[in-house]
Scaffold this motif. Structure first.
Motif, PDB file in Angstrom:
ATOM      1  N   PRO A  56      35.320   1.458  47.461  1.00 30.44           N
ATOM      2  CA  PRO A  56      35.543   0.057  47.840  1.00 30.44           C
ATOM      3  C   PRO A  56      34.652  -0.872  47.024  1.00 30.44           C
ATOM      4  N   VAL A  57      35.072  -2.110  46.900  1.00 29.54           N
ATOM      5  CA  VAL A  57      34.309  -3.063  46.104  1.00 29.54           C
ATOM      6  C   VAL A  57      32.894  -3.238  46.651  1.00 29.54           C
ATOM      7  N   THR A  58      32.716  -3.087  47.949  1.00 25.38           N
ATOM      8  CA  THR A  58      31.390  -3.234  48.546  1.00 25.38           C
ATOM      9  C   THR A  58      30.452  -2.095  48.185  1.00 25.38           C
ATOM     10  N   GLU A  59      30.996  -1.044  47.598  1.00 27.37           N
ATOM     11  CA  GLU A  59      30.177   0.113  47.211  1.00 27.37           C
ATOM     12  C   GLU A  59      30.105   0.298  45.692  1.00 27.37           C
ATOM     13  N   GLN A  60      30.685  -0.617  44.941  1.00 33.59           N
ATOM     14  CA  GLN A  60      30.625  -0.506  43.490  1.00 33.59           C
ATOM     15  C   GLN A  60      29.208  -0.818  43.007  1.00 33.59           C
TER      16      GLN A  60
ATOM     17  N   VAL B 230      48.296  -5.131  38.277  1.00 31.99           N
ATOM     18  CA  VAL B 230      48.245  -5.315  39.735  1.00 31.99           C
ATOM     19  C   VAL B 230      46.845  -4.981  40.219  1.00 31.99           C
ATOM     20  N   GLY B 231      46.579  -5.258  41.490  1.00 36.17           N
ATOM     21  CA  GLY B 231      45.345  -4.810  42.109  1.00 36.17           C
ATOM     22  C   GLY B 231      45.527  -3.433  42.720  1.00 36.17           C
ATOM     23  N   MET B 232      44.421  -2.707  42.908  1.00 37.07           N
ATOM     24  CA  MET B 232      44.478  -1.380  43.517  1.00 37.07           C
ATOM     25  C   MET B 232      43.260  -1.194  44.412  1.00 37.07           C
ATOM     26  N   VAL B 233      43.499  -0.774  45.617  1.00 38.93           N
ATOM     27  CA  VAL B 233      42.409  -0.544  46.573  1.00 38.93           C
ATOM     28  C   VAL B 233      41.478   0.541  46.054  1.00 38.93           C
ATOM     29  N   GLY B 234      40.177   0.264  46.082  1.00 40.95           N
ATOM     30  CA  GLY B 234      39.188   1.262  45.696  1.00 40.95           C
ATOM     31  C   GLY B 234      38.931   1.354  44.211  1.00 40.95           C
ATOM     32  N   ALA B 235      39.623   0.546  43.418  1.00 40.33           N
ATOM     33  CA  ALA B 235      39.507   0.681  41.965  1.00 40.33           C
ATOM     34  C   ALA B 235      39.213  -0.656  41.299  1.00 40.33           C
TER      35      ALA B 235
ATOM     36  N   GLY C  41      50.483  -3.460   9.916  1.00 38.25           N
ATOM     37  CA  GLY C  41      49.858  -2.463  10.781  1.00 38.25           C
ATOM     38  C   GLY C  41      50.284  -2.653  12.218  1.00 38.25           C
ATOM     39  N   ALA C  42      50.097  -1.617  13.015  1.00 40.09           N
ATOM     40  CA  ALA C  42      50.439  -1.676  14.435  1.00 40.09           C
ATOM     41  C   ALA C  42      49.314  -1.049  15.243  1.00 40.09           C
ATOM     42  N   ILE C  43      48.847  -1.785  16.231  1.00 42.26           N
ATOM     43  CA  ILE C  43      47.807  -1.306  17.143  1.00 42.26           C
ATOM     44  C   ILE C  43      48.421  -1.179  18.532  1.00 42.26           C
ATOM     45  N   VAL C  44      48.187  -0.053  19.168  1.00 43.61           N
ATOM     46  CA  VAL C  44      48.646   0.158  20.543  1.00 43.61           C
ATOM     47  C   VAL C  44      47.431   0.483  21.402  1.00 43.61           C
ATOM     48  N   ASN C  45      47.165  -0.352  22.378  1.00 45.15           N
ATOM     49  CA  ASN C  45      46.064  -0.135  23.317  1.00 45.15           C
ATOM     50  C   ASN C  45      46.590   0.510  24.589  1.00 45.15           C
ATOM     51  N   LEU C  46      45.769   1.381  25.179  1.00 49.40           N
ATOM     52  CA  LEU C  46      46.163   1.998  26.445  1.00 49.40           C
ATOM     53  C   LEU C  46      45.633   1.161  27.595  1.00 49.40           C
ATOM     54  N   SER C  47      46.568   0.538  28.293  1.00 52.42           N
ATOM     55  CA  SER C  47      46.250  -0.184  29.511  1.00 52.42           C
ATOM     56  C   SER C  47      46.634   0.713  30.688  1.00 52.42           C
ATOM     57  N   SER C  48      47.185   0.132  31.730  1.00 53.16           N
ATOM     58  CA  SER C  48      47.528   0.862  32.944  1.00 53.16           C
ATOM     59  C   SER C  48      48.263  -0.114  33.855  1.00 53.16           C
ATOM     60  N   ILE C  49      48.978   0.424  34.840  1.00 51.30           N
ATOM     61  CA  ILE C  49      49.492  -0.477  35.866  1.00 51.30           C
ATOM     62  C   ILE C  49      48.348  -1.226  36.531  1.00 51.30           C
ATOM     63  N   ALA C  50      47.136  -0.661  36.453  1.00 55.15           N
ATOM     64  CA  ALA C  50      45.950  -1.333  36.994  1.00 55.15           C
ATOM     65  C   ALA C  50      45.596  -2.576  36.189  1.00 55.15           C
ATOM     66  N   GLY C  51      46.199  -2.748  35.017  1.00 53.95           N
ATOM     67  CA  GLY C  51      46.004  -3.965  34.252  1.00 53.95           C
ATOM     68  C   GLY C  51      46.964  -5.065  34.643  1.00 53.95           C
TER      69      GLY C  51
ATOM     70  N   TYR D 115      37.762  -0.505  37.606  1.00 50.25           N
ATOM     71  CA  TYR D 115      38.766   0.008  36.669  1.00 50.25           C
ATOM     72  C   TYR D 115      39.880  -1.018  36.470  1.00 50.25           C
ATOM     73  N   VAL D 116      40.354  -1.603  37.560  1.00 49.82           N
ATOM     74  CA  VAL D 116      41.401  -2.635  37.479  1.00 49.82           C
ATOM     75  C   VAL D 116      40.935  -3.799  36.609  1.00 49.82           C
ATOM     76  N   ALA D 117      39.711  -4.253  36.841  1.00 50.33           N
ATOM     77  CA  ALA D 117      39.185  -5.368  36.048  1.00 50.33           C
ATOM     78  C   ALA D 117      39.109  -5.003  34.571  1.00 50.33           C
ATOM     79  N   SER D 118      38.725  -3.766  34.268  1.00 49.38           N
ATOM     80  CA  SER D 118      38.616  -3.352  32.864  1.00 49.38           C
ATOM     81  C   SER D 118      39.980  -3.330  32.191  1.00 49.38           C
ATOM     82  N   LYS D 119      41.004  -2.901  32.902  1.00 50.74           N
ATOM     83  CA  LYS D 119      42.339  -2.842  32.289  1.00 50.74           C
ATOM     84  C   LYS D 119      42.977  -4.227  32.192  1.00 50.74           C
ATOM     85  N   HIS D 120      42.658  -5.129  33.124  1.00 43.17           N
ATOM     86  CA  HIS D 120      43.077  -6.522  32.935  1.00 43.17           C
ATOM     87  C   HIS D 120      42.447  -7.089  31.660  1.00 43.17           C
ATOM     88  N   ALA D 121      41.205  -6.714  31.399  1.00 43.81           N
ATOM     89  CA  ALA D 121      40.533  -7.175  30.186  1.00 43.81           C
ATOM     90  C   ALA D 121      41.213  -6.620  28.934  1.00 43.81           C
TER      91      ALA D 121
END
Length: 249
Positions: A96-100, A145-150, A133-143, A153-159
């Protein structure tokens, strides 16, 4: 016709490894990178057996001197850099965010965000000079939407998604495309660590996916190969969700 040169970070397991094998089957020049030399050399040998010219270069993407040496090494070996797949990443702590913690934030952002930034920085310099050239970055569905407990990680993938869009705007006028792939759950060790070993938790999460299953690493790799190819030559600044319709809900 000049053989393409492909660079993949975080190439030794999961999506990175599947992507390396997918490109290897195309007979390209390929540089795979990670932090474990023995596994890296074994992967390079496997790629050469598929018909690719392959090299392993050890690098920690959180260290700019190593990222610069990786990209310079790829260009020194093969003469150019056509495709870069920035796959290196970590999931961080699922709490949870309170324990990060500050340390979890630093560890997660240094790999997922700083690592992506440094990689794009030096890849873009080479590709801008080439005019292509072509660059492909690995994001996630976490980039996307929000996800409980993450939260971290969610913030990093939004970045990562923000970096992708901004770099795409800078690269487009000179022929460099920058996109992201945003997988949903994928059958990898990272998913096991993220969800834990509780089968009920895992099954509950997979049940929330309209496709009712996780993707295979190979399915994500196929999307990456397509996105990096000339078949997607007018597609840039986008994040392609490969998620069994999860984000369509």
């Amino acid at each position: 016709m000049t053989t393409q040169t492909v660079l993949i970070t975080g190439a030794l397991t999961g999506i990175g490894r599947a992507t390396a094998l997918a490109f290897g089957k195309l007979g390209v020049n390929i540089v795979v990178s990670g932090r474990r030399p023995e596994a890296g050399q074994a992967l390079a040998a496997e790629l050469r057996a598929l018909g690719a010219q392959a090299e392993f270069i050890k690098a920690d993407v959180t260290q700019e001197v190593e990222v610069r040496a990786l990209i310079e090494g790829a260009v020194a070996r093969f003469g150019r850099l056509d495709v870069a797949v920035n796959n290196a990443g970590v999931e961080g702590q699922n709490k949870p965010v309170t324990e990060q913690t500050e340390q979890n934030y630093r560890d997660t952002f240094e790999t997922n965000v700083l690592g992506a930034l440094l990689s794009i920085k030096h890849e873009m310099r080479v590709m801008q000079a080439q005019g292509a050239g072509a660059i492909v970055n690995l994001s996630s569905i976490a980039g996307q939407v929000g996800m409980v407990g993450a939260s971290v990680y969610v913030a990093s993938k939004h970045a990562v998604e923000g970096l992708t869009r901004s770099a795409a705007l800078e690269g487009a006028p000179v022929g460099v495309r920058v996109n992201a792939v945003a997988p949903g759950p994928v059958q990898t060790d990272m998913l096991e660590r993220f969800l834990g070993r509780d089968e009920a938790v895992k099954n509950g999460f997979l049940a929330s996916i309209p496709a009712r299953r996780a993707a295979t690493p190979e399915e994500i790799a196929e999307t990456i190969v397509w996105l990096a190819s000339d078949k997607a030559r007018y597609l840039t600044g986008q994040s392609v969700a490969v998620d069994g319709a999860y984000t369509a809900q």
